[in-house]
Write a protein that holds these residues in place. Structure first.
Motif, PDB file in Angstrom:
ATOM      1  N   UNK A 250       0.829  -1.203   0.000  1.00 47.61           N
ATOM      2  CA  UNK A 250       0.000   0.000   0.000  1.00 47.61           C
ATOM      3  C   UNK A 250       0.858   1.245   0.000  1.00 47.61           C
ATOM      4  N   UNK A 251       1.983   1.148   0.642  1.00 48.78           N
ATOM      5  CA  UNK A 251       2.813   2.343   0.776  1.00 48.78           C
ATOM      6  C   UNK A 251       4.258   1.924   0.948  1.00 48.78           C
ATOM      7  N   UNK A 252       5.147   2.701   0.347  1.00 52.46           N
ATOM      8  CA  UNK A 252       6.568   2.505   0.588  1.00 52.46           C
ATOM      9  C   UNK A 252       7.139   3.819   1.106  1.00 52.46           C
ATOM     10  N   UNK A 253       7.891   3.728   2.190  1.00 51.58           N
ATOM     11  CA  UNK A 253       8.585   4.918   2.662  1.00 51.58           C
ATOM     12  C   UNK A 253      10.029   4.756   2.208  1.00 51.58           C
ATOM     13  N   UNK A 254      10.464   5.621   1.302  1.00 52.34           N
ATOM     14  CA  UNK A 254      11.837   5.524   0.804  1.00 52.34           C
ATOM     15  C   UNK A 254      12.655   6.612   1.512  1.00 52.34           C
ATOM     16  N   UNK A 255      13.721   6.193   2.193  1.00 51.65           N
ATOM     17  CA  UNK A 255      14.535   7.163   2.931  1.00 51.65           C
ATOM     18  C   UNK A 255      15.805   7.415   2.130  1.00 51.65           C
ATOM     19  N   UNK A 256      15.996   8.659   1.717  1.00 52.98           N
ATOM     20  CA  UNK A 256      17.194   9.009   0.964  1.00 52.98           C
ATOM     21  C   UNK A 256      18.358   9.156   1.937  1.00 52.98           C
ATOM     22  N   UNK A 257      19.602   9.011   1.394  1.00 50.80           N
ATOM     23  CA  UNK A 257      20.754   9.070   2.298  1.00 50.80           C
ATOM     24  C   UNK A 257      20.927  10.459   2.902  1.00 50.80           C
ATOM     25  N   UNK A 258      20.728  11.515   2.080  1.00 54.49           N
ATOM     26  CA  UNK A 258      20.785  12.890   2.602  1.00 54.49           C
ATOM     27  C   UNK A 258      19.601  13.656   2.037  1.00 54.49           C
ATOM     28  N   UNK A 259      19.336  14.831   2.634  1.00 50.59           N
ATOM     29  CA  UNK A 259      18.182  15.596   2.172  1.00 50.59           C
ATOM     30  C   UNK A 259      18.415  16.158   0.763  1.00 50.59           C
ATOM     31  N   UNK A 260      19.696  16.366   0.381  1.00 51.08           N
ATOM     32  CA  UNK A 260      19.969  16.858  -0.983  1.00 51.08           C
ATOM     33  C   UNK A 260      19.583  15.811  -2.026  1.00 51.08           C
ATOM     34  N   UNK A 261      19.656  14.534  -1.623  1.00 49.69           N
ATOM     35  CA  UNK A 261      19.399  13.452  -2.578  1.00 49.69           C
ATOM     36  C   UNK A 261      17.906  13.172  -2.771  1.00 49.69           C
ATOM     37  N   UNK A 262      17.069  13.890  -2.026  1.00 48.81           N
ATOM     38  CA  UNK A 262      15.633  13.606  -2.064  1.00 48.81           C
ATOM     39  C   UNK A 262      15.068  13.784  -3.474  1.00 48.81           C
TER      40      UNK A 262
END
Lengths: 427, 234
Positions: A250-262
């Motif tokens: 239903x949902x995936x939470x993808x966490x980027x390594x840094x906020x710049x990479x979002x």
């Protein structure tokens, strides 16, 4: 200097006297000012409130997170798919695998399995949104457990029938006893409450981003438990028919390594999903983008409000100038007397400017109260958030005094240019 | 201290410009010494009001010189004239010209406000003067609550508050009944006796007759002067 201040103080008192002598007229003079300042305050506060809400929401959602939701695609014409007994759409386990393998900028991918179930406690029932999550999910969205404990790695491994709920659910179910340790019936399964979250609910932006149903109560259970007991099939009773759908993730939470990479990551995600999905059955929500979007809407709103405020302030200023001109005609004799007794032109200008400044400040004060009233009503009837900061009030008072003084310059100069002899003769 | 308070030398005043100019004063020379009490009389149009305005520094002569209390004031700008009015001249008007929204004591304070006296000194000085004109019981009344005679006494107190070199009174009894008029004239008499220099413009021949010196104006010129014998003997 002290003598000069004394002089100014004297004139301020005189100005107040003149205002109080004719209260209705003073009020009418200030009316434009009152509306102008009121709308300035309301505008600033509503803007600040919206910003504050968005920022709070971003705090909850996390700047490094990208949320990918499965969404039901628009219904197509009766085709081969409708033949099958359940509609299949949304993110798949394969999507998750591919993202984890190919995206080097991704630190972690957290799956969420959402099931709509009725939740019973004794004879009371509420609609529940059961979220199967991994243990780190809650900490990621800043959910703190007020009582009891959060879901743990052990719960996950054992696929335990435990759940964490919000305090609002406890209230809605009308539970009087200690909720910890009590058992809830979710669908046809029984879950033990191990923790109660502190906050009653998320910010509205957060709810929207996480696709949380506004009417349902969230119940958090371990992801493994959710997959084992409820699976990927969900059945919704609608108008006597049961609609069945199969959504793997239903949902995936993808966490980027840094906020710049979002932002780069989100572009990669969307190209991956684009190539794997024929239909648009997914959406990507980026908290940072949320802020930009709301600022865009806010900007239009602000332009309109600034225009309204500017127009009311100009009208207010003209009103003050008009009344001051009338006042000066009325008080020509007084001006003549003051000139005869030794007032210089500067003294006369000062006197009238201070009088208009007093009008402006009092108008500004009333306007502030008016604005606060408007904000109160807006908040009550539209559910907007407003944030009144002290510097807004200071700014509005400053603006109103400045507008008043500006509109007082011409009348004051007219008064100062009067010939004392002619002014004295004036009846 | 100069003995000549007022010194007018061939003062002329034109109204308007160029060919349309109207000469209202046509060369007035006048000396008033310290302590004199002078009446200026004349029919309307004789130029006595213009002379009064020039004496009171409300207006400047077009030609000629005016020395007030030893200072040449004929070339001062508006600011300078305002300061002179504030420091050296006290006005008493026919229609009192008190400021209606101020109380009695505040009205008397106005000239001191413009010479930036500290509040406490101002109050003290005003109370003294109002006591002298017998209005200590009316301090916080407004002018509309006073009789004409009382208003004029307030105006006299106001005219004196800055210790002016010259007290100018324009028909001070014109709006008063005879009893109040006499009362005001009695105050002027006392001020004269105390050594004040007073110039009084009047239509009333009786009042003019009673004063030590009378200057009669006609067509912008001094027609004649009269001095009482006792005054000359002085």
């Amino acid at each position: 200097m002290a003598a000069w201040l004394g002089f100014v103080a004297e004139i301020v008192v005189l100005g107040l006297h003149n205002l109080l002598r004719n209260k209705l007229r003073s009020l009418l003079t200030m009316l434009g000012m009152i509306f102008g300042v009121g709308s300035v305050i309301a505008m600033l506060s509503v803007g600040a409130g919206a910003r504050h809400q968005i920022l709070a929401s971003i705090g909850e959602l996390g700047v490094r997170n990208i949320i990918v939701n499965s969404i039901r695609p628009p219904q197509e014409k009766k085709g081969d798919e409708s033949e099958s007994w359940a509609e299949r759409y949304g993110l798949t386990f394969r999507d998750r695998g591919l993202i984890e393998e190919t995206c080097s900028s991704v630190e972690r991918v957290l799956p969420v399995n959402v099931t709509k179930k009725r939740v019973w406690y004794g004879s009371s029932r509420v609609e529940g949104s059961v979220l199967g999550v991994l243990p780190e999910h809650m900490a990621l969205f800043g959910m703190t457990v007020g009582r009891g404990r959060p879901l743990s790695e052990l719960d996950e491994r054992a696929a335990a029938h435990v759940c964490v709920i919000r305090s609002s659910l406890v209230r809605e179910l009308g539970v009087l006893r200690d909720p910890l340790g009590m058992s809830l019936s979710v669908g046809s399964f029984s879950f033990e409450v191990v923790g109660v979250l502190e906050d009653a609910r998320f910010q509205s932006h957060t709810r929207k981003a996480l696709a949380i149903d506004d009417r349902a109560q969230e119940i958090y259970i371990p992801y493994s438990t959710s997959m084992r007991t409820f699976g990927t099939l969900s059945v919704v009773e609608r108008a006597g028919q049961s609609e069945k759908s199969i959504v793997e993730l239903d949902q995936l939470i993808v966490i980027a390594k840094t906020s710049e990479l979002v932002f780069p990551t989100s572009r990669i995600l969307s190209s991956i999903l684009d190539s794997l999905h024929k239909r648009r059955d997914w959406e990507i929500v980026i908290p940072l983008e949320l802020l930009q979007q709301s600022e865009k809407t806010q900007a239009v709103f602000n332009i309109v409000m600034v225009l309204i405020a500017a127009i009311s302030l100009v009208v207010g200023g003209i009103g003050i100038a008009n009344i001051m001109l009338a006042t000066i005609t009325e008080r020509t004799r007084e001006i003549g007397v003051r000139r005869a007794l030794g007032a210089t032109r500067r003294d006369v200008v000062l006197q009238f400017l201070i009088e208009t400044a007093v009008i402006g400040l009092i108008g500004g004060l009333i306007g502030c109260l008016f604005g606060l009233g408007v904000i109160e009503l807006l908040v009550r009837f539209t559910g907007w958030t407003a944030l009144v900061e002290p510097q807004f009030i200071a700014a509005s008072l400053g603006i109103s005094a400045a507008v008043a003084v500006l509109s007082g310059i011409y009348p004051a100069r007219r008064a100062a240019q009067l010939d004392p002899i002619a002014a004295l003769r004036n009846e | 201290m100069p003995e000549r308070i007022v010194e007018l030398e061939q003062v002329e005043k034109d109204y308007g410009q160029g060919a349309a100019a109207l000469t209202v004063l046509k060369g007035v020379s006048l000396v008033i010494e310290r302590g004199e009490f002078v009446a200026i009389v004349g029919a309307s149009g004789s130029g006595k009001t213009t002379l009064m305005n020039i004496l009171g520094c409300l207006d400047r002569p077009t030609r000629g010189a005016y020395r007030l209390d030893g200072h040449d004031v004929s070339k001062l700008n508006d600011f300078g004239l305002s300061r002179v009015r504030n420091q050296r001249i006290g006005f008493v008007f026919q229609s009192f010209n008190l400021i209606p929204q101020l109380t009695v004591v505040e009205n008397v304070e106005v000239p001191l406000l413009y010479s930036r006296w500290p509040r406490r000194d101002r109050r003290r000085r005003c109370l003294e003067l109002l006591e002298a004109v017998g209005l200590s019981h009316r301090l916080n009344h407004h002018p509309t609550q006073l009789s004409g005679g009382e208003c004029q006494r307030v105006a006299v107190a106001r005219a004196l508050v800055n210790e002016p070199a010259l007290l100018l009174a324009d028909e001070p009894t014109g709006n008063l009944d005879s009893r109040n008029g006499e009362e005001v004239m009695r105050i002027f008499g006392e001020l004269h006796a105390a050594g004040r220099t007073i110039v009084l413009v009047t239509h009333n021949p009786e009042i003019a007759q009673a004063l030590p010196r009378t200057v009669e104006m006609r067509d912008g010129l001094v027609l004649r002067e009269r001095r009482a014998a006792c005054e000359v003997a002085n």
